[in-house]
Motif scaffolding. Structure first.
Motif, PDB file in Angstrom:
ATOM      1  N   ASN A 144       0.818  -1.212   0.000  1.00 52.29           N
ATOM      2  CA  ASN A 144       0.000   0.000   0.000  1.00 52.29           C
ATOM      3  C   ASN A 144       0.848   1.257   0.000  1.00 52.29           C
ATOM      4  OD1 ASN A 144      -3.166  -0.433   0.513  1.00 52.29           O
ATOM      5  ND2 ASN A 144      -2.033  -2.152   1.373  1.00 52.29           N
ATOM      6  N   TYR A 159      -4.065  -6.332  -6.534  1.00 55.24           N
ATOM      7  CA  TYR A 159      -3.547  -6.376  -5.168  1.00 55.24           C
ATOM      8  C   TYR A 159      -2.669  -7.603  -4.937  1.00 55.24           C
ATOM      9  CZ  TYR A 159      -7.239  -2.947  -4.368  1.00 55.24           C
ATOM     10  OH  TYR A 159      -8.048  -1.843  -4.438  1.00 55.24           O
ATOM     11  N   TRP A 167      -9.405  -5.596   0.896  1.00 58.46           N
ATOM     12  CA  TRP A 167     -10.016  -4.804  -0.170  1.00 58.46           C
ATOM     13  C   TRP A 167     -11.314  -5.420  -0.665  1.00 58.46           C
ATOM     14  CZ3 TRP A 167      -8.777  -0.125  -0.106  1.00 58.46           C
ATOM     15  CH2 TRP A 167      -7.472   0.282   0.175  1.00 58.46           C
ATOM     16  N   GLN A 170     -13.817  -4.291   1.792  1.00 54.88           N
ATOM     17  CA  GLN A 170     -14.152  -2.886   1.592  1.00 54.88           C
ATOM     18  C   GLN A 170     -15.150  -2.730   0.444  1.00 54.88           C
ATOM     19  OE1 GLN A 170     -12.947  -0.281   3.618  1.00 54.88           O
ATOM     20  NE2 GLN A 170     -12.328  -2.075   4.784  1.00 54.88           N
ATOM     21  N   ASN A 171     -14.913  -3.458  -0.651  1.00 50.22           N
ATOM     22  CA  ASN A 171     -15.816  -3.379  -1.804  1.00 50.22           C
ATOM     23  C   ASN A 171     -17.199  -3.907  -1.469  1.00 50.22           C
ATOM     24  OD1 ASN A 171     -13.802  -2.303  -3.420  1.00 50.22           O
ATOM     25  ND2 ASN A 171     -13.117  -4.296  -4.159  1.00 50.22           N
TER      26      ASN A 171
END
Length: 200
Positions: A144, A159, A167, A170-171
């Motif tokens: 990151n 990623y 992630w 998060q999505n």
């Protein structure tokens, strides 16, 4: 220092041929749309799956594309602009990591970049996170941090495996939030027939 940027040289074989060889060797089954997406990502980022620079991973019906962690390091170094990139680990009293602090700097910028990554946010609670938590959090911080330092070179790359769970979550949360907003808006929209009256 001379810029050592990785050249986007087309391989001898076509990207589809390379991907098909990789899929056959790893016994990975992709749908036509997943195959198309994987080929496009390999070509766009000049990442060769046969060289283990990029992976296609299937878990049931879920399809993910993962970049080898070392590709981030190689491409950041290839710019010739990386002055340093380090991670400081902060542990709790139990010896387990609390957070990782990424500290990095470009040679063409005066200020260094500092970012903090908290273990309880990134820990998936599965697999290697249980046995090597420092190792996993360190790799998340590096990947990151380097993306922030070199957005033109790294921001759109898939990623690394260690951060994929974070992630994806998060999505999923973003999708759930959007659905909740849409449902709320539907309930708040007045019945237009009652407001305007029926046409006669």
């Amino acid at each position: 220092m001379e810029n050592k940027e990785i050249q986007n040289v087309e391989p001898k074989d076509s990207w589809k041929e390379i991907v098909m060889t990789y899929l056959a060797n790893t016994n990975t089954q992709l749908s036509p749309s997943e195959l198309k997406e994987f080929v496009m990502l390999c070509k766009a980022h000049n990442l060769n799956p046969i060289k283990r620079e990029i992976y296609a991973v299937k878990y049931g019906n879920k399809f993910n594309v993962i970049t080898n962690y070392y590709e981030y390091l190689k491409r950041a170094d290839a710019t010739g602009l990386l002055e340093y990139a380090n991670v400081e680990m902060v542990d709790g009293e139990n010896g387990k990591p609390v957070k990782a602090i990424f500290i990095g700097k470009r040679k063409d910028q005066s200020k260094e970049l500092r970012m903090e990554f908290y273990f309880n946010e990134w820990n998936s609670g599965q697999s290697t996170w249980l046995t090597k938590p420092h190792f996993m959090l360190n790799k998340c911080a590096i990947a990151n941090g380097l993306r922030r330092l070199f957005p033109n070179e790294l921001a759109n790359m898939p990623y690394v495996n260690e951060e994929l769970w974070y992630w994806n979550k998060q999505n999923e949360d973003i999708v759930k939030e959007h659905i909740a907003i849409e449902e709320k808006e539907k309930k708040e929209v007045p019945n237009m027939e009652l407001v305007m009256g029926e046409d006669k």
